[in-house]
Design a protein around this motif. Sequence first.
Motif, PDB file in Angstrom:
ATOM      1  N   VAL A  53       0.865  -1.187   0.000  1.00 31.18           N
ATOM      2  CA  VAL A  53       0.000   0.000   0.000  1.00 31.18           C
ATOM      3  C   VAL A  53       0.892   1.224   0.000  1.00 31.18           C
ATOM      4  O   VAL A  53       1.885   1.253   0.733  1.00 31.18           O
ATOM      5  N   SER A  54       0.538   2.220  -0.784  1.00 31.98           N
ATOM      6  CA  SER A  54       1.304   3.456  -0.703  1.00 31.98           C
ATOM      7  C   SER A  54       0.416   4.687  -0.792  1.00 31.98           C
ATOM      8  O   SER A  54      -0.009   5.219   0.216  1.00 31.98           O
ATOM      9  N   CYS A  55       0.077   5.126  -2.009  1.00 27.89           N
ATOM     10  CA  CYS A  55      -0.559   6.451  -2.140  1.00 27.89           C
ATOM     11  C   CYS A  55      -1.987   6.489  -1.626  1.00 27.89           C
ATOM     12  O   CYS A  55      -2.459   7.530  -1.185  1.00 27.89           O
ATOM     13  N   GLU A  56      -2.688   5.376  -1.704  1.00 27.95           N
ATOM     14  CA  GLU A  56      -4.109   5.307  -1.364  1.00 27.95           C
ATOM     15  C   GLU A  56      -4.943   6.300  -2.182  1.00 27.95           C
ATOM     16  O   GLU A  56      -5.963   6.796  -1.720  1.00 27.95           O
ATOM     17  N   LEU A  57      -4.498   6.597  -3.378  1.00 21.09           N
ATOM     18  CA  LEU A  57      -5.199   7.532  -4.268  1.00 21.09           C
ATOM     19  C   LEU A  57      -5.407   6.931  -5.659  1.00 21.09           C
ATOM     20  O   LEU A  57      -5.764   7.649  -6.583  1.00 21.09           O
TER      21      LEU A  57
ATOM     22  N   MET B   1      -4.819   4.331   5.183  1.00 17.53           N
ATOM     23  CA  MET B   1      -5.624   4.958   6.226  1.00 17.53           C
ATOM     24  C   MET B   1      -7.035   4.396   6.185  1.00 17.53           C
ATOM     25  O   MET B   1      -7.614   4.278   5.125  1.00 17.53           O
ATOM     26  N   THR B   2      -7.562   4.099   7.356  1.00 13.15           N
ATOM     27  CA  THR B   2      -8.890   3.489   7.419  1.00 13.15           C
ATOM     28  C   THR B   2      -9.966   4.498   7.036  1.00 13.15           C
ATOM     29  O   THR B   2      -9.886   5.665   7.414  1.00 13.15           O
ATOM     30  N   LEU B  35     -14.683   7.332  -2.421  1.00  8.99           N
ATOM     31  CA  LEU B  35     -13.876   6.756  -1.341  1.00  8.99           C
ATOM     32  C   LEU B  35     -12.646   7.618  -1.063  1.00  8.99           C
ATOM     33  O   LEU B  35     -12.215   7.749   0.089  1.00  8.99           O
ATOM     34  N   LEU B  36     -12.099   8.240  -2.109  1.00 12.48           N
ATOM     35  CA  LEU B  36     -10.947   9.131  -1.906  1.00 12.48           C
ATOM     36  C   LEU B  36     -11.373  10.366  -1.116  1.00 12.48           C
ATOM     37  O   LEU B  36     -10.657  10.821  -0.219  1.00 12.48           O
ATOM     38  N   ALA B  37     -12.550  10.898  -1.458  1.00 10.08           N
ATOM     39  CA  ALA B  37     -13.049  12.089  -0.741  1.00 10.08           C
ATOM     40  C   ALA B  37     -13.330  11.749   0.717  1.00 10.08           C
ATOM     41  O   ALA B  37     -13.080  12.550   1.615  1.00 10.08           O
ATOM     42  N   MET B  38     -13.829  10.534   0.956  1.00 12.50           N
ATOM     43  CA  MET B  38     -14.112  10.115   2.336  1.00 12.50           C
ATOM     44  C   MET B  38     -12.818   9.919   3.118  1.00 12.50           C
ATOM     45  O   MET B  38     -12.710  10.291   4.284  1.00 12.50           O
ATOM     46  N   ARG B  39     -11.837   9.356   2.441  1.00 13.73           N
ATOM     47  CA  ARG B  39     -10.551   9.142   3.121  1.00 13.73           C
ATOM     48  C   ARG B  39      -9.890  10.473   3.458  1.00 13.73           C
ATOM     49  O   ARG B  39      -9.233  10.608   4.481  1.00 13.73           O
ATOM     50  N   ALA B  40     -10.119  11.457   2.583  1.00 14.16           N
ATOM     51  CA  ALA B  40      -9.528  12.781   2.823  1.00 14.16           C
ATOM     52  C   ALA B  40     -10.326  13.586   3.849  1.00 14.16           C
ATOM     53  O   ALA B  40      -9.945  14.706   4.181  1.00 14.16           O
TER      54      ALA B  40
END
Lengths: 174, 267
Positions: A53-57, B1-2, B35-40
């Motif tokens: 896992v890295s960027c998570e984007l 990140m969760t 999901l990206l917006a939620m993680r952010a």
Amino acid sequence: MTESVSESVATSGPPRVPVTVGVNGVSVSRQVEPRSVLVDFLREDLGLTGTKVSCELQVCGVCTVLVDGRPVSACTFLTADADGADVTTVEGLSDGQTLHPLQESFVDHFALQCGFCTPGFLMMSKALLDGDEVPDREAIVEHLEGNICRCTGYEPIVEAVEHVAEKLRGGPHG
Amino acid sequence: MTLPPFALVRPTTLDEALRELTEDSVPYCGGTELLLAMRAGLHRPDALVDLKRIPELTGVRAGDGMLVIGAAERHADLATHPLILERLPVFARMEKHIGNARVRNQGSIGGNLCFAEPKSDVATLLMALEASVTLVSPGGRRTVTVEELIVGPYYAEKEPDEILVDVRIPLRDGLRGAYVKFQTMERPTVGVAVLADDAAGWYRLGVGAVGEVPLAWSFGSLAEIDPDDIASRVDPTPDLAGSEEYKRHVTAVYVRRALAKLEQVSS
């Protein structure tokens, strides 16, 4: 093979979701939190830490796994969405004795330095080579453009994939 | 990140999905944006209403001079869909180069439009094609153009109780089209669509990614399209992809390239 483990039910939070996922040929049933993402399920619930896992984007590609043969970013893929699907990770490439041709080729071409991006590159490349058409260099470069190698070893990576593609072209599938 | 916790609702009919939607229970499909917006930390819905099991949101069909694409269809499938390749190949070619191969396998066309990502290739080409979308709410359904839908960066004019069901693109016999973009990072710096229906004297140009929303214009001929004039019409947002001046420059360059590419395509 079927494995079924009943886990303790969470004491609070939204209801868990039952999932049955084929992971590298093994059927796994679990109750997962709706927010569980596939990469955490693989690494933490199943101990398959080959996927990184890295960027998570969805930008770097290190977490790439195949869901029903298609590459996805496991960091941004709900485990619930893998219910009923077949998931292939880097651990599924080799039978433990013989390396997959892509793995062989990565070794032969020195297509890794630190190795952190390698599982992602291998899975992306497998998805491409499993397709209907044997890719040329341009198609390989284009397909892999969404994967980042921080050691910047792109040339040998492309050469390694190209080598396997050439063998496919010359072989019975060519 | 969760991710923050949420409930997952998986309706199998449109009516059921509409009943589930509230301000805090939001539509979910591919997750590439949500999901990206939620993680952010930008969104924290109580529940995600998964739209992937609703038949009305899937499939591609042609009829009444329209190509109708279900909102939950994924980019990778649209890039290779036989009907799209036959009837609107410029759209398939654009879909083939969105984001990266993983995003194309996860992201849906409807989600792309609902998030109104300013650098969306999809929105730019759809605006140039004069496409519209169907929005359904418990009160009924309405059709709005993509131009009316996408009113600002990350802002689509859609009510929380509405679901985007399909995208409708007018079909034109003999349409030629080109979509070109300049991209060095995960999103384009500029995307230019140029379309020509010579028999109807219908010409359209769309420019996206440089500013807050894509823009599209009609012309009476290809000769009327002046790249430098187009560069002065866009309203670039300076960001990591470049300054305002630079973006105007690449806009003119890519309008020229789109026009040159159009000369090489027959569909």
